[in-house]
Design a protein around this motif. Sequence first.
Motif, PDB file in Angstrom:
ATOM      1  N   SER A   1       0.925  -1.134  -0.098  1.00 51.22           N
ATOM      2  CA  SER A   1      -0.077  -0.005   0.018  1.00 51.22           C
ATOM      3  C   SER A   1       0.836   1.317  -0.159  1.00 51.22           C
ATOM      4  CB  SER A   1      -0.710  -0.155   1.291  1.00 51.22           C
ATOM      5  OG  SER A   1      -1.474  -0.902   1.508  1.00 51.22           O
ATOM      6  N   ILE A   2       0.144   2.169  -0.753  1.00 45.02           N
ATOM      7  CA  ILE A   2       1.066   3.425  -0.991  1.00 45.02           C
ATOM      8  C   ILE A   2       0.010   4.564  -0.515  1.00 45.02           C
ATOM      9  CG2 ILE A   2       2.452   5.224  -1.907  1.00 45.02           C
ATOM     10  CD1 ILE A   2       3.650   3.074  -3.829  1.00 45.02           C
ATOM     11  N   LEU A   3       0.497   5.594   0.427  1.00 38.88           N
ATOM     12  CA  LEU A   3      -0.301   6.638   0.469  1.00 38.88           C
ATOM     13  C   LEU A   3       0.353   7.892   0.104  1.00 38.88           C
ATOM     14  CD1 LEU A   3      -2.652   8.693   1.815  1.00 38.88           C
ATOM     15  CD2 LEU A   3      -1.046   8.415   4.114  1.00 38.88           C
ATOM     16  N   PHE A   4      -0.046   8.661  -0.894  1.00 37.17           N
ATOM     17  CA  PHE A   4       0.538   9.953  -1.206  1.00 37.17           C
ATOM     18  C   PHE A   4      -0.102  10.985  -0.736  1.00 37.17           C
ATOM     19  CE2 PHE A   4       0.766   7.276  -5.267  1.00 37.17           C
ATOM     20  CZ  PHE A   4       2.330   7.153  -5.425  1.00 37.17           C
ATOM     21  N   THR A   5       0.683  11.729  -0.006  1.00 34.92           N
ATOM     22  CA  THR A   5       0.236  13.065   0.799  1.00 34.92           C
ATOM     23  C   THR A   5       1.002  14.135   0.701  1.00 34.92           C
ATOM     24  OG1 THR A   5      -0.688  13.433   3.023  1.00 34.92           O
ATOM     25  CG2 THR A   5       1.188  12.011   2.942  1.00 34.92           C
ATOM     26  N   GLY A   6       0.775  15.118   1.519  1.00 34.96           N
ATOM     27  CA  GLY A   6       1.836  16.252   1.349  1.00 34.96           C
ATOM     28  C   GLY A   6       2.189  16.835   2.760  1.00 34.96           C
ATOM     29  N   GLY A   7       2.107  18.160   2.727  1.00 39.29           N
ATOM     30  CA  GLY A   7       1.809  19.000   1.598  1.00 39.29           C
ATOM     31  C   GLY A   7       0.507  18.556   0.874  1.00 39.29           C
ATOM     32  N   GLU A   8       0.775  19.047  -0.513  1.00 37.35           N
ATOM     33  CA  GLU A   8      -0.349  18.572  -1.553  1.00 37.35           C
ATOM     34  C   GLU A   8       0.234  17.763  -2.527  1.00 37.35           C
ATOM     35  OE1 GLU A   8      -3.349  18.581  -1.859  1.00 37.35           O
ATOM     36  OE2 GLU A   8      -3.074  17.860  -3.619  1.00 37.35           O
ATOM     37  N   PRO A   9       0.011  16.504  -2.592  1.00 36.09           N
ATOM     38  CA  PRO A   9       0.520  15.494  -3.634  1.00 36.09           C
ATOM     39  C   PRO A   9       0.498  15.947  -5.004  1.00 36.09           C
ATOM     40  CG  PRO A   9      -1.082  14.310  -2.574  1.00 36.09           C
ATOM     41  CD  PRO A   9      -0.668  15.736  -1.581  1.00 36.09           C
ATOM     42  N   LEU A  10      -0.691  16.465  -5.343  1.00 41.90           N
ATOM     43  CA  LEU A  10      -1.125  16.691  -6.566  1.00 41.90           C
ATOM     44  C   LEU A  10      -0.310  17.848  -7.353  1.00 41.90           C
ATOM     45  CD1 LEU A  10      -4.932  16.295  -6.835  1.00 41.90           C
ATOM     46  CD2 LEU A  10      -3.248  14.585  -6.941  1.00 41.90           C
ATOM     47  N   ALA A  11       0.462  18.653  -6.247  1.00 42.18           N
ATOM     48  CA  ALA A  11       1.529  19.795  -6.780  1.00 42.18           C
ATOM     49  C   ALA A  11       2.490  19.425  -7.199  1.00 42.18           C
ATOM     50  CB  ALA A  11       1.492  20.709  -5.760  1.00 42.18           C
ATOM     51  N   HIS A  12       2.929  18.007  -7.196  1.00 37.09           N
ATOM     52  CA  HIS A  12       4.266  17.569  -7.421  1.00 37.09           C
ATOM     53  C   HIS A  12       4.425  17.558  -8.897  1.00 37.09           C
ATOM     54  CE1 HIS A  12       7.596  14.943  -7.961  1.00 37.09           C
ATOM     55  NE2 HIS A  12       8.045  15.023  -6.535  1.00 37.09           N
ATOM     56  N   PRO A  13       5.292  18.163  -9.494  1.00 34.37           N
ATOM     57  CA  PRO A  13       5.345  18.235 -10.896  1.00 34.37           C
ATOM     58  C   PRO A  13       5.236  16.962 -11.796  1.00 34.37           C
ATOM     59  CG  PRO A  13       7.649  19.042 -10.116  1.00 34.37           C
ATOM     60  CD  PRO A  13       6.433  18.698  -8.840  1.00 34.37           C
ATOM     61  N   ARG A  14       5.829  15.849 -11.037  1.00 34.62           N
ATOM     62  CA  ARG A  14       5.656  14.762 -11.820  1.00 34.62           C
ATOM     63  C   ARG A  14       4.727  13.538 -11.126  1.00 34.62           C
ATOM     64  NH1 ARG A  14       9.851  11.100 -11.912  1.00 34.62           N
ATOM     65  NH2 ARG A  14      10.940  12.209  -9.895  1.00 34.62           N
ATOM     66  N   PHE A  15       3.755  13.963 -10.396  1.00 30.33           N
ATOM     67  CA  PHE A  15       2.940  13.273  -9.568  1.00 30.33           C
ATOM     68  C   PHE A  15       2.172  12.093 -10.680  1.00 30.33           C
ATOM     69  CE2 PHE A  15      -1.316  11.610  -8.503  1.00 30.33           C
ATOM     70  CZ  PHE A  15      -0.727  11.281  -7.108  1.00 30.33           C
ATOM     71  N   MET A  16       1.691  12.511 -11.950  1.00 30.21           N
ATOM     72  CA  MET A  16       1.127  11.566 -12.689  1.00 30.21           C
ATOM     73  C   MET A  16       1.834  10.659 -13.274  1.00 30.21           C
ATOM     74  SD  MET A  16      -1.071  13.553 -15.674  1.00 30.21           S
ATOM     75  CE  MET A  16      -2.744  13.907 -15.145  1.00 30.21           C
ATOM     76  N   GLN A  17       3.070  10.787 -13.353  1.00 33.28           N
ATOM     77  CA  GLN A  17       4.141   9.712 -13.831  1.00 33.28           C
ATOM     78  C   GLN A  17       4.404   8.833 -12.616  1.00 33.28           C
ATOM     79  OE1 GLN A  17       7.526  11.592 -15.068  1.00 33.28           O
ATOM     80  NE2 GLN A  17       8.803   9.804 -15.084  1.00 33.28           N
TER      81      GLN A  17
END
Length: 308
Positions: free
Chosen positions: A13-29
Amino acid sequence: MLFDQLEACGFRSILFTGGEPLAHPRFMQIYENAWQRGFIITIFSNGLLLNNEYKELFLKKRPAYIRISLFGGTAESYKEVTGGDYFTEVINNIIFLHQHKITLKVKMPLLRQNGNDIKNIKQKLESLGISCKIESRIIPRFNGDKEILKFRYTPEEIVGLLTGNRKINMQKLQQISKEPPKKLRTIRYCVEHCQPYVINPDLSLKLCFFIREESVSLREYTLPEAIKYMTRMLETQDDITDESECLKCSRQYMCPYCPGWAKKETGGYNNPIPFLCQLTKLYEEEYSYIQMPSSSELGNGEGEKCQV
Ligand code: SF4
Ligand code: SF4
């Protein structure tokens, strides 16, 4: 590649969190790579940067669930908390996710700025079938800054705000009923069993959200080496013991105690948190009219993972 190491170590399992994870320039990839490998993915987001590209991505490659933090119940209180005029946008994104059947939870931190309207928005979202939780657990920042506590309600105010509503009472009771009578996480338990590891964008590994002082660089060590090294660093600290006043507490079955929180708020991993002591006492009084389940009905909580 970090994902190779996570797979090899058996993480699923992976949790993407932040700050704001969607702000990461390579989040999609990064997301697509994790998704294709079959990781169970959770995202914690403020729901603001959910643009069309992200929406398309999450519809095609669905996360296990997305948790959106909603900071106000109206545009005014949202702006008071965040400084931004984004309430409507975030609500629209929440509704979009719900309408497209992406598993969704909304968390609403209870603060002085939004206390008057947060129950109202919760009811509205719940009437649409969206799962919402008002979060009264407001914790000092990871760097130790306690400024946020100025906006935290007192335990008495929290109980006044969040009870007196039968539906909330019953939800709370159901939650309590699932908990074992003794459930306290000591710091040793966190180190040895919880292990909700956090990896920062700079590739530093930490034990969890709240224990960030000890950190090992994954640029220098492989993941298994880093985990061992960090565990050793934590175990050799003086206050990593099985001793805690809280272990004698009769209310631990309903107390959301977290050693990392204790450290941030009181300076020690094993200290009771006075805010929680008072809140838990008041909640127990509030629910005392309902007969609590016996310990044999409740079972024991071994193996329970960290929910923070
Ligand atoms: S978040 Fe709290 S309960 Fe969870 S592992 Fe960290 S210190 Fe322990
Ligand atoms: S923080 Fe207070 S209420 Fe919670 S387990 Fe410790 S002593 Fe008990």
